[in-house]
Motif scaffolding. Structure first.
Motif, PDB file in Angstrom:
ATOM      1  N   LEU A 136      -6.960   0.287   6.162  1.00 15.26           N
ATOM      2  CA  LEU A 136      -7.380   0.204   4.771  1.00 15.26           C
ATOM      3  C   LEU A 136      -8.891   0.287   4.652  1.00 15.26           C
ATOM      4  O   LEU A 136      -9.631  -0.375   5.378  1.00 15.26           O
ATOM      5  CB  LEU A 136      -6.881  -1.122   4.177  1.00 15.26           C
ATOM      6  N   MET A 155      -6.894   5.255   3.020  1.00 14.99           N
ATOM      7  CA  MET A 155      -6.146   4.929   4.224  1.00 14.99           C
ATOM      8  C   MET A 155      -6.590   5.924   5.292  1.00 14.99           C
ATOM      9  O   MET A 155      -6.331   7.131   5.194  1.00 14.99           O
ATOM     10  CB  MET A 155      -4.639   5.010   3.990  1.00 14.99           C
ATOM     11  N   PHE A 200       0.849  -1.184   0.000  1.00 15.89           N
ATOM     12  CA  PHE A 200       0.000   0.000   0.000  1.00 15.89           C
ATOM     13  C   PHE A 200       0.882   1.231   0.000  1.00 15.89           C
ATOM     14  O   PHE A 200       1.933   1.248   0.657  1.00 15.89           O
ATOM     15  CB  PHE A 200      -0.920   0.002   1.226  1.00 15.89           C
ATOM     16  N   TYR A 243      -2.618   3.864   9.938  1.00  9.07           N
ATOM     17  CA  TYR A 243      -3.811   4.028   9.118  1.00  9.07           C
ATOM     18  C   TYR A 243      -4.389   2.648   8.819  1.00  9.07           C
ATOM     19  O   TYR A 243      -3.657   1.645   8.746  1.00  9.07           O
ATOM     20  CB  TYR A 243      -3.482   4.730   7.798  1.00  9.07           C
ATOM     21  N   TYR A 247       2.431   4.793   8.407  1.00  4.07           N
ATOM     22  CA  TYR A 247       2.832   5.728   7.358  1.00  4.07           C
ATOM     23  C   TYR A 247       4.269   6.157   7.609  1.00  4.07           C
ATOM     24  O   TYR A 247       4.603   6.642   8.692  1.00  4.07           O
ATOM     25  CB  TYR A 247       1.912   6.950   7.365  1.00  4.07           C
TER      26      TYR A 247
END
Length: 404
Positions: free
Chosen positions: A381, A365, A302, A379, A345
């Protein structure tokens, strides 16, 4: 559509919000699942409303604050996004553990059933999961008590039929009520004679049926869409869209390092210090890409896109500079039956350059939990229902002949 998206959430929120229409013979202490009350419900509603701005535009209507609006015109699509897309992340740590794990089984089953294509193995998993959900609902909520028989709504029992009906009819999202309600809205907008509305409606329906029949027989007479002005068609359904830089963008040291470390520069080529950035990308399924995933060596990753750009004057290489999220938290994946994917992140610490056509789908996210000082933000999904879902515990067969 109404059964899993409106009727079933209505029952669950009656229980979780401790609404008196179900609490006829029980004391408050007998409802350990009733956690969406008071300040918790107010805070949760604000969290739902704030989560909407992290969802891509292709998710359409984002949910409003349920604490304020859930009993006054909350739309079916809002329930779908709230419960089945955002629910695993927003109810984590809110619902007590056994009820949360039970809720995750519902999410897993519905997300798989709602796909536009589903393998036989995925269908088997979805059917088994929904059967377990129904049985556990009786143990956790109903508890075999006759004075709670009114907990067992038709929306609970009908979950047991979704798997067999998918096997007989194909993916249910393709025959759901969304299509009928959409056409009702279109025909309603065409009615221009209020004094003779039904006759006008009949004529408009006949005209639409004739046009659809002609287009089915001779598709070439249909309207052909053109690429937006200033766009750059890459083929395969991928189109670079504006805005585009008017002046060269100077790459930062971290961005230069990411490009140099990639395999897209020819050996001995001079250092690339500036490029022209593109702001948006339309991918093959029609979504506009902002947050998305990519596939490297068949491993799903991601990433957040920084910008899109081309290398060379003939634009032979169309690339994207991305910031990779960490791999999903495996402990949370296992605990939630694979429906809650939580990543960290990493910002500029994980910049990479990829080919644009390795982008598969646009996802959201959404911030997960409270920010911890000194740690990377986390975060979760959020995927649009109807597309193939990411769930490592319900992958199913990849053989196209095995699809339902």
């Amino acid at each position: 559509m109404h059964q899993p998206i409106i009727n079933l959430p209505g029952l669950l929120f009656d229980l979780w919000c401790q609404r008196r229409n179900l609490q006829k013979h029980d004391k408050d202490s007998d409802w350990p699942w009733a956690v969406l009350t008071g300040d918790v419900w107010v805070e949760h509603g604000k969290t739902v409303a704030d989560a909407g701005r992290f969802l891509p535009r292709s998710f359409d209507h984002v949910p409003q604050n349920p604490q304020e609006k859930i009993s006054s015109g909350y739309k079916a699509w809002e329930f779908l996004v709230y419960v089945y897309i955002l629910g695993p992340g927003l109810f984590y740590g809110v619902l007590p553990e056994p009820y949360y794990r039970h809720f995750c089984k519902l999410i897993q089953g519905i997300q798989l059933i709602y796909q536009r294509s589903i393998s036989r193995e995925q269908l088997r998993i979805a059917h088994q999961t929904l059967l377990e959900y129904c049985v556990e609902f009786e143990h956790l909520y109903y508890q075999r008590r006759s004075n709670r028989l009114h907990f067992i709504h038709q929306s609970i029992h009908s979950l047991t039929h979704l798997g067999p009906k998918t096997h007989h009819l194909g993916p249910l999202s393709l025959s759901a009520q969304w299509t009928m309600e959409r056409i009702i809205g279109v025909l309603g907008s065409l009615v221009k004679q209020p004094s003779n509305a039904f006759a006008n409606l009949t004529e408009q329906a006949k005209k639409m049926a004739n046009i659809n029949a002609l287009l089915a027989m001779w598709p070439e007479i249909g309207h052909k869409s053109h690429d937006p002005r200033g766009s750059f068609n890459l083929g395969g359904g991928y189109i670079l869209l504006g805005p585009k830089d008017d002046k060269p963008y100077i790459l930062s040291p971290a961005e230069q390092h990411a490009l140099t470390s990639s395999c897209f520069l020819d050996p001995g080529a001079p250092m690339v210090r500036s490029i022209y950035r593109w702001g948006r990308l339309q991918i093959s399924n029609g979504q506009l890409a902002r947050l998305r995933w990519k596939e490297i060596d068949r491993t799903i990753c991601f990433a957040e896109a920084r910008f899109y750009f081309c290398l060379g004057s003939d634009a032979r290489k169309t690339l994207a500079l991305i910031s990779l999220f960490s791999m999903p938290d495996e402990a949370i994946l296992q605990r939630t039956h694979g429906v809650l994917t939580v990543c960290e992140y990493q910002d500029e610490a994980s910049l990479a350059v990829i080919e644009i056509k390795s982008i598969q789908v646009v996802v959201g996210m959404v911030p997960f939990g409270k920010r911890v000082e000194g740690c990377n933000p986390r975060y979760f999904l959020a995927e649009k229902l109807g597309l193939d879902v990411y769930n490592p515990y319900s992958t199913g067969s990849e053989d196209a002949d095995d699809e339902v």
